[in-house]
Design an enzyme around this catalytic site. Sequence first.
Site, PDB file in Angstrom:
ATOM      1  N   TYR A   1       0.855  -1.183   0.000  1.00  0.00           N
ATOM      2  CA  TYR A   1       0.000   0.000   0.000  1.00  0.00           C
ATOM      3  C   TYR A   1       0.892   1.235   0.000  1.00  0.00           C
ATOM      4  O   TYR A   1       1.750   1.384   0.867  1.00  0.00           O
ATOM      5  CB  TYR A   1      -0.890   0.020   1.242  1.00  0.00           C
ATOM      6  N   PHE A   2       0.643   2.114  -0.943  1.00  0.00           N
ATOM      7  CA  PHE A   2       1.436   3.328  -1.084  1.00  0.00           C
ATOM      8  C   PHE A   2       0.604   4.554  -0.718  1.00  0.00           C
ATOM      9  O   PHE A   2      -0.614   4.570  -0.890  1.00  0.00           O
ATOM     10  CB  PHE A   2       1.932   3.482  -2.531  1.00  0.00           C
TER      11      PHE A   2
END
Length: 139
Positions: free
Chosen positions: A33-34
Amino acid sequence: MKYREQTNINFIRVLQLFPHQVMLEHNVESDWYFDTPEQSLKANSKSLIIRDMQPSGSKLWIEKEPSADHCEATNITDSDTAKNMLKSMGYQVNLQASKIGSMYCVAQYHITLGYLDDIGHFAEFAINTDDESMLVSLI
């Protein structure tokens, strides 16, 4: 619909009673997850995910928004390059998660059975239809 379970053994026993198609079994999904350093995606309930699935070999770029029906994904060929591209644009990994899952089709239903670290076993049921009126009759 999602359910949390102690084990998926009972779901598997019941599944064996119905004609079904195996889509994936024991597939490991690794998600990165960015977000921006300011966590602007999280503040807007959005997610930007790079997913690598093995042994299926699928690699996805996924974008989710708060709306329950808004999730877009596209196939990519190189998840490491995609992650590096995001990092070079200033995004950072704020969560890494791994899930083991199996997906089955029973008629128009998709059933996912899996295990997520720190959460445990789960079962997820989805209907594959473009007819929203079918959803009301199932609830």
